[in-house]
Scaffold this motif. Structure first.
Motif, PDB file in Angstrom:
ATOM      1  N   GLY A   1       0.747  -1.345  -0.225  1.00 45.21           N
ATOM      2  CA  GLY A   1       0.085   0.096  -0.051  1.00 45.21           C
ATOM      3  C   GLY A   1       0.865   1.245   0.153  1.00 45.21           C
ATOM      4  N   LEU A   2       0.229   2.368  -0.121  1.00 46.35           N
ATOM      5  CA  LEU A   2       0.993   3.653  -0.471  1.00 46.35           C
ATOM      6  C   LEU A   2       1.434   4.181   0.873  1.00 46.35           C
ATOM      7  N   LEU A   3       2.635   4.732   0.887  1.00 45.18           N
ATOM      8  CA  LEU A   3       3.308   5.182   2.010  1.00 45.18           C
ATOM      9  C   LEU A   3       2.367   6.488   2.601  1.00 45.18           C
ATOM     10  N   PRO A   4       1.985   6.287   3.822  1.00 43.94           N
ATOM     11  CA  PRO A   4       1.091   7.558   4.382  1.00 43.94           C
ATOM     12  C   PRO A   4       1.794   8.790   4.259  1.00 43.94           C
ATOM     13  N   GLU A   5       2.854   8.807   4.021  1.00 42.20           N
ATOM     14  CA  GLU A   5       3.723  10.251   4.209  1.00 42.20           C
ATOM     15  C   GLU A   5       3.696  10.746   2.811  1.00 42.20           C
ATOM     16  N   LEU A   6       3.357  10.285   1.764  1.00 37.76           N
ATOM     17  CA  LEU A   6       3.523  10.608   0.333  1.00 37.76           C
ATOM     18  C   LEU A   6       2.224  10.528  -0.276  1.00 37.76           C
ATOM     19  N   PRO A   7       1.984  11.692  -1.056  1.00 35.40           N
ATOM     20  CA  PRO A   7       0.703  11.429  -2.153  1.00 35.40           C
ATOM     21  C   PRO A   7       1.076  10.137  -2.859  1.00 35.40           C
ATOM     22  N   GLU A   8      -0.038   9.858  -3.760  1.00 35.70           N
ATOM     23  CA  GLU A   8       0.097   8.922  -4.854  1.00 35.70           C
ATOM     24  C   GLU A   8       0.897   9.042  -5.909  1.00 35.70           C
ATOM     25  N   CYS A   9       1.178  10.435  -6.162  1.00 33.12           N
ATOM     26  CA  CYS A   9       2.091  10.601  -7.443  1.00 33.12           C
ATOM     27  C   CYS A   9       3.575  11.225  -6.837  1.00 33.12           C
ATOM     28  N   VAL A  10       4.572  10.628  -7.177  1.00 33.68           N
ATOM     29  CA  VAL A  10       6.001  11.051  -6.679  1.00 33.68           C
ATOM     30  C   VAL A  10       6.998  11.429  -7.989  1.00 33.68           C
ATOM     31  N   HIS A  11       7.633  12.348  -7.803  1.00 25.35           N
ATOM     32  CA  HIS A  11       8.530  12.932  -8.821  1.00 25.35           C
ATOM     33  C   HIS A  11       9.904  12.876  -8.468  1.00 25.35           C
ATOM     34  N   LEU A  12      10.686  11.908  -9.019  1.00 25.57           N
ATOM     35  CA  LEU A  12      12.249  11.786  -8.689  1.00 25.57           C
ATOM     36  C   LEU A  12      13.215  12.597  -9.341  1.00 25.57           C
TER      37      LEU A  12
END
Length: 493
Positions: free
Chosen positions: A17-28
């Motif tokens: 499941g998604l990390l709760p600290e992050l939104p679904e979308c992540v840019h690296l």
């Protein structure tokens, strides 16, 4: 702008499941870096939708592309930022959903994409901060040290895998490492069930102080990254702070030369190589050593390593010990001797890490060595693997600040080579380096002590210079942690 990957369309990796600290979308940012690219694999496995950017393509960006994660290349610009799906707020208005930014240590505070993300109010994290949030304290085992931590972390993973395979309880270890395992072809594996999570803990920028592992190994402590530490004393103090982060019920495993300051800072039990841990040396096969390890209440059978270098026996010993000690904290399962045998079988499956004494040809090897101690150890190993052969070295210094701080050390380390070609310095952090030296200064210093040294220029040009005196009788080493690996085809063509 680029759309994020759709993790739901990707195959078979288990998801927590998604990390709760992050939104679904992540840019690296710095997506092609060893750490950030591995983190991407783990976030992708959890269902996050990812995009990324780096200056140029690399084996790490290629691996992300295989997962369907879009990575844009070139100079940083806001045009490389993602376009998350639109979202409808509580009042029915359409608004762009938030993305988070995760950046490598090489990305400066003035990066255009980072600046724009802050203006938009997007959450931003350094890689180390996110790794600290991803790593569960009661399952995480961290490997730190000035040298050897990448190889040792993979050795730890394979030892843990051997134990997990023998116990067959449905759990499997995971890992996040700054190098590609040559057999698995990856730098990250998601853990399954209650499997341990083996991670490489980098000391640069005090990154490892973001971690709170259950157990840890420290291979060695030397002066490095003086651009951010300044002195060896500050480096040692940072490692002591890292040791203090282990819980009382945890385990700290130390190399024989790790300073006492570090050991005294640990609240956890400490096993030290040469004290609680004894190595019995076996035969040598062209630099690849056999050995047994004796620990508190257990001993391994003889293990034949498939990677060369006496230093790798020490790396393996620390990895085995941490695997044994951490599994001892788990109730049930194998008895100690059966566990030691299983961990040994797992370790013998380890074939090496890309860019760590990696054979490019019969008598041509590439290694990531970029610190004087590493360069000296690699040359010493090469003399055992290629006995009697003239040894030619193509060296790309890594970071202008490191070249300046350790100029004399590099001269001493390279002094045993029969010929040295020095390529231009790789400066991933050139924008934040202040104390600097270049390839020309190193060449002049080598010539001053009668080393046959020549300036090679950019990597492709240096490869041509290197080839001019390579013969069937010589052995070649290509050393450096930058983009020098890109000349492989030039040398073999």
């Amino acid at each position: 702008m680029i759309p994020p990957s759709d993790a739901s369309e990707q195959d078979g990796e288990s998801r927590e499941g998604l990390l709760p600290e992050l939104p679904e979308c992540v840019h690296l940012l710095g997506a092609g870096g060893a750490g950030v690219s591995g983190l991407a694999r783990l976030l992708h496995a959890r269902g996050h939708r990812l995009t990324g950017h780096d200056r140029e393509a690399s084996p790490f960006t290629a691996k992300l592309d295989e997962l369907g994660i879009p990575i844009s290349l070139g100079e940083s610009d806001v045009a490389h930022m993602p376009t998350p799906d639109a979202a409808v707020d509580a009042e029915g208005a359409v608004a762009q959903s938030v993305a988070a930014i995760i950046r490598s240590a090489a990305i400066g505070d003035t990066d255009p994409q980072l600046t724009r993300a802050r203006d938009l109010g997007w959450p931003t994290f350094k890689y180390a901060q996110m790794l600290g949030r991803l790593a569960p304290r009661d399952q995480t085992l961290a490997v730190a040290g000035t040298h050897g931590k990448t190889t040792s972390t993979w050795m730890l993973y394979h030892a843990l895998r051997g134990i997990a395979d023998a116990e067959s309880d449905g759990s499997a270890p995971g890992t996040l490492v700054g190098g590609l395992d040559v057999t698995l072809g990856t730098n990250a594996v998601p853990p399954e069930g209650q499997g341990r999570f083996a991670i490489e803990a980098c000391e640069y920028d005090r990154s490892f102080l973001q971690l709170s592992p259950w157990g840890a190994a420290i291979t060695n402590v030397e002066a490095d990254h003086l651009d951010c530490y300044g002195t060896l004393a500050a480096v040692e103090e940072a490692f002591a702070q890292f040791a203090s982060r282990l819980p009382r019920e945890g385990l700290m495993v130390l190399g024989e030369d790790v300073p006492d300051l570090v050991e005294s800072a640990s609240r956890a039990e400490v096993w030290r190589l040469g004290r609680e841990l004894k190595v019995e040396w076996g035969p040598d096969d062209r630099g690849c050593q056999a050995f047994r390890l004796i620990g508190p209440g257990w001993a391994t059978p003889e293990i034949q390593l498939k990677v060369p270098g006496e230093f790798n026996v020490k790396n393996a010993a620390l990895a085995l010990a941490l695997a044994m000690g951490s599994q001892g904290a788990c109730p049930g399962g194998l008895d100690l001797q059966a566990r030691a045998a299983a961990a040994s079988r797992g370790l013998e499956n380890f074939q090496g890490v890309e860019r760590r004494f990696e054979y490019w040809g019969r008598d041509l090897v590439h290694d990531y060595a970029h610190h004087p101690t590493e360069v000296e150890a690699t040359l010493r190993t090469a003399r055992r693997v290629f006995p009697g052969a003239p040894l030619h070295v193509l060296f790309q210094p890594h970071q202008h600040s490191r070249t300046a701080h350790f100029l004399d050390g590099f001269v001493k380390a390279l002094n045993t080579a029969d010929r040295v070609v020095v390529a231009d310095v790789y400066g991933a952090r050139a924008a934040i380096d202040s104390h600097t030296a270049g390839a020309e200064e190193l060449v002049q210093a080598l010539k001053a002590v009668d080393v046959d040294a020549v300036y090679g220029g950019p990597p492709a040009q240096a490869a041509e210079v290197f080839k001019t005196e390579m013969t069937f009788e010589t052995a070649g080493l290509v050393l450096g942690a930058g983009d020098i690996d890109g000349i492989k085809d030039d040398l073999l063509g």
